[in-house]
Design a protein around this motif. Structure first.
Motif, PDB file in Angstrom:
ATOM      1  N   VAL A 113       0.873  -1.175   0.000  1.00  0.00           N
ATOM      2  CA  VAL A 113       0.000   0.000   0.000  1.00  0.00           C
ATOM      3  C   VAL A 113       0.908   1.222   0.000  1.00  0.00           C
ATOM      4  N   GLY A 114       0.785   2.047  -1.051  1.00  0.00           N
ATOM      5  CA  GLY A 114       1.685   3.181  -1.222  1.00  0.00           C
ATOM      6  C   GLY A 114       1.246   4.422  -0.466  1.00  0.00           C
ATOM      7  N   ARG A 115       2.189   5.335  -0.302  1.00  0.00           N
ATOM      8  CA  ARG A 115       1.930   6.627   0.346  1.00  0.00           C
ATOM      9  C   ARG A 115       2.389   7.752  -0.573  1.00  0.00           C
ATOM     10  N   LEU A 116       1.669   8.865  -0.505  1.00  0.00           N
ATOM     11  CA  LEU A 116       1.944  10.038  -1.332  1.00  0.00           C
ATOM     12  C   LEU A 116       2.588  11.117  -0.461  1.00  0.00           C
ATOM     13  N   VAL A 117       3.539  11.853  -1.036  1.00  0.00           N
ATOM     14  CA  VAL A 117       4.198  12.929  -0.298  1.00  0.00           C
ATOM     15  C   VAL A 117       4.314  14.160  -1.192  1.00  0.00           C
ATOM     16  N   LEU A 118       4.062  15.323  -0.602  1.00  0.00           N
ATOM     17  CA  LEU A 118       4.333  16.589  -1.291  1.00  0.00           C
ATOM     18  C   LEU A 118       5.783  16.922  -0.984  1.00  0.00           C
ATOM     19  N   TRP A 119       6.604  17.032  -2.038  1.00  0.00           N
ATOM     20  CA  TRP A 119       8.057  17.107  -1.824  1.00  0.00           C
ATOM     21  C   TRP A 119       8.697  18.217  -2.645  1.00  0.00           C
ATOM     22  N   SER A 120       9.720  18.830  -2.051  1.00  0.00           N
ATOM     23  CA  SER A 120      10.550  19.800  -2.746  1.00  0.00           C
ATOM     24  C   SER A 120      12.010  19.436  -2.526  1.00  0.00           C
ATOM     25  N   ALA A 121      12.829  19.700  -3.525  1.00  0.00           N
ATOM     26  CA  ALA A 121      14.264  19.448  -3.372  1.00  0.00           C
ATOM     27  C   ALA A 121      14.915  20.479  -2.453  1.00  0.00           C
ATOM     28  N   ILE A 178       5.470   8.504 -12.259  1.00  0.00           N
ATOM     29  CA  ILE A 178       5.895   9.118 -10.999  1.00  0.00           C
ATOM     30  C   ILE A 178       7.408   9.355 -10.980  1.00  0.00           C
ATOM     31  N   ALA A 179       8.171   8.566 -11.734  1.00  0.00           N
ATOM     32  CA  ALA A 179       9.620   8.780 -11.809  1.00  0.00           C
ATOM     33  C   ALA A 179       9.936  10.108 -12.495  1.00  0.00           C
ATOM     34  N   GLN A 180       9.194  10.428 -13.551  1.00  0.00           N
ATOM     35  CA  GLN A 180       9.430  11.690 -14.244  1.00  0.00           C
ATOM     36  C   GLN A 180       8.947  12.874 -13.416  1.00  0.00           C
ATOM     37  N   ALA A 181       7.850  12.699 -12.677  1.00  0.00           N
ATOM     38  CA  ALA A 181       7.388  13.766 -11.784  1.00  0.00           C
ATOM     39  C   ALA A 181       8.463  14.082 -10.742  1.00  0.00           C
ATOM     40  N   HIS A 182       9.073  13.034 -10.199  1.00  0.00           N
ATOM     41  CA  HIS A 182      10.158  13.224  -9.235  1.00  0.00           C
ATOM     42  C   HIS A 182      11.341  13.934  -9.888  1.00  0.00           C
ATOM     43  N   GLN A 183      11.630  13.584 -11.134  1.00  0.00           N
ATOM     44  CA  GLN A 183      12.742  14.209 -11.848  1.00  0.00           C
ATOM     45  C   GLN A 183      12.513  15.702 -12.030  1.00  0.00           C
ATOM     46  N   PHE A 184      11.265  16.106 -12.343  1.00  0.00           N
ATOM     47  CA  PHE A 184      10.955  17.526 -12.499  1.00  0.00           C
ATOM     48  C   PHE A 184      11.297  18.300 -11.230  1.00  0.00           C
ATOM     49  N   VAL A 185      10.991  17.709 -10.076  1.00  0.00           N
ATOM     50  CA  VAL A 185      11.233  18.395  -8.807  1.00  0.00           C
ATOM     51  C   VAL A 185      12.710  18.349  -8.436  1.00  0.00           C
ATOM     52  N   SER A 186      13.334  17.192  -8.600  1.00  0.00           N
ATOM     53  CA  SER A 186      14.735  17.055  -8.182  1.00  0.00           C
ATOM     54  C   SER A 186      15.676  17.933  -9.005  1.00  0.00           C
ATOM     55  N   THR A 187      15.291  18.229 -10.261  1.00  0.00           N
ATOM     56  CA  THR A 187      16.129  19.079 -11.111  1.00  0.00           C
ATOM     57  C   THR A 187      15.786  20.564 -10.990  1.00  0.00           C
ATOM     58  N   GLY A 188      14.736  20.896 -10.216  1.00  0.00           N
ATOM     59  CA  GLY A 188      14.355  22.285 -10.037  1.00  0.00           C
ATOM     60  C   GLY A 188      13.442  22.833 -11.111  1.00  0.00           C
ATOM     61  N   ASN A 189      12.979  21.984 -12.040  1.00  0.00           N
ATOM     62  CA  ASN A 189      12.043  22.440 -13.068  1.00  0.00           C
ATOM     63  C   ASN A 189      10.654  22.688 -12.491  1.00  0.00           C
ATOM     64  N   ALA A 190      10.393  22.140 -11.326  1.00  0.00           N
ATOM     65  CA  ALA A 190       9.171  22.431 -10.566  1.00  0.00           C
ATOM     66  C   ALA A 190       9.582  22.634  -9.114  1.00  0.00           C
ATOM     67  N   GLU A 191       8.984  23.645  -8.461  1.00  0.00           N
ATOM     68  CA  GLU A 191       9.363  23.919  -7.071  1.00  0.00           C
ATOM     69  C   GLU A 191       9.026  22.763  -6.143  1.00  0.00           C
ATOM     70  N   LEU A 192       7.918  22.112  -6.418  1.00  0.00           N
ATOM     71  CA  LEU A 192       7.505  20.974  -5.613  1.00  0.00           C
ATOM     72  C   LEU A 192       6.579  20.090  -6.429  1.00  0.00           C
ATOM     73  N   GLY A 193       6.280  18.914  -5.881  1.00  0.00           N
ATOM     74  CA  GLY A 193       5.412  17.982  -6.587  1.00  0.00           C
ATOM     75  C   GLY A 193       4.946  16.870  -5.677  1.00  0.00           C
ATOM     76  N   PHE A 194       3.934  16.153  -6.156  1.00  0.00           N
ATOM     77  CA  PHE A 194       3.446  14.976  -5.443  1.00  0.00           C
ATOM     78  C   PHE A 194       4.184  13.757  -5.988  1.00  0.00           C
TER      79      PHE A 194
END
Length: 261
Positions: A113-121, A178-194
């Motif tokens: 059972v997965g969990r969601l997190v709002l995350w910023s680098a 979800i891997a690409q969504a994480h990439q957007f945030v980790s590279t700074g292309n998005a301030e944060l993401g789910f």
């Protein structure tokens, strides 16, 4: 030296007995003799890599892993992709494959059972209650494609529950999974993401940046089901892998990445 017939028959019986014992225990005869093609939801990438390694060490079977969005895997299986096991990010896609006759009936089960997190680098950017979502000037919020990725659908559900779907809709940046969504945030292309908790937490601690684990009450449970696909046939490695996912070793790895069972 001449091998007499009775001795040869005895050797054959001993070999056959050894093979039967190995198969009953879930082992493949010979090192690396059996392998299984596995389609794995992107959120489960890190834990599955670990599980596959210990699975091979413990059983001799090898899991060949492909990672991506569950919805895309559904389309690929329907088009004849050679996967034998699917580890989905939800419980609906495996059920649909079973209904379509593309999965073996009675083999579907919830492995995590997965969990969601709002995350910023950025450290300190996300507060403990997710109020950062209401901050003026927010430019981009990354999510996985809600049409093909269950974690993206859960993210939209959270925004609806918080009354922010309309305000933040124009700011959404959708990743293929979800891997690409994480990439957007980790590279700074998005301030944060789910993203998935498994991508940014390990043993209960953030591996970097700042995050708010979304309360489970804000979205439907992300029940992740596994199923044996029709191509699995009599492959012992496929059955062994699904059994291994319920083992203490596999569950311990999942827990370390924030999954429940």
């Amino acid at each position: 030296m001449t091998i007499r017939a009775p001795m040869l028959r005895a050797c054959r019986r001993a070999l056959l007995s050894a093979l039967l014992v190995s198969c009953a225990a879930g082992w493949a005869p010979g090192a690396g003799a059996a392998q299984v093609q596995v389609a794995v939801a992107a959120n489960f990438t890190a834990p599955m890599k670990e599980i596959a390694a210990v699975f091979e060490r413990d059983t001799g079977h090898r899991a060949v892993l492909s990672f991506g969005a569950s919805g895309k895997f559904y389309a690929q299986v329907r088009n004849g992709a050679p996967f034998e096991v699917l580890l989905a990010a939800d419980d609906q896609i495996p059920a649909r494959l079973e209904a379509d006759g593309l999965a073996l009936k009675g083999t579907r089960f919830t492995y995590a059972v997965g969990r969601l997190v709002l995350w910023s680098a950025k450290p300190g950017f996300v507060d403990a209650g997710g109020l950062v979502l209401r901050r003026p000037g927010l430019a981009h919020l990354a999510i996985a494609n809600p049409r093909t990725a269950p974690y993206g659908a859960a993210a939209l559900e959270v925004l609806e529950k918080l009354g922010l779907a309309r305000a933040l809709g124009p700011k959404l940046v959708q990743g293929e999974n979800i891997a690409q969504a994480h990439q957007f945030v980790s590279t700074g292309n998005a301030e944060l993401g789910f993203v998935a908790v498994s991508q940014v937490y390990r043993d209960g601690k953030l591996t970097g940046g700042s995050g708010w684990i979304v309360p489970a009450t804000l979205h439907k449970p992300i029940r992740q089901d596994a199923v044996l696909l029709i191509r699995a046939g009599a492959n012992p490695a496929a059955l062994a892998l699904t059994r291994y996912l319920a083992s203490d070793k596999a569950r311990a790895i999942m827990r370390s990445y924030g999954y429940a069972h």
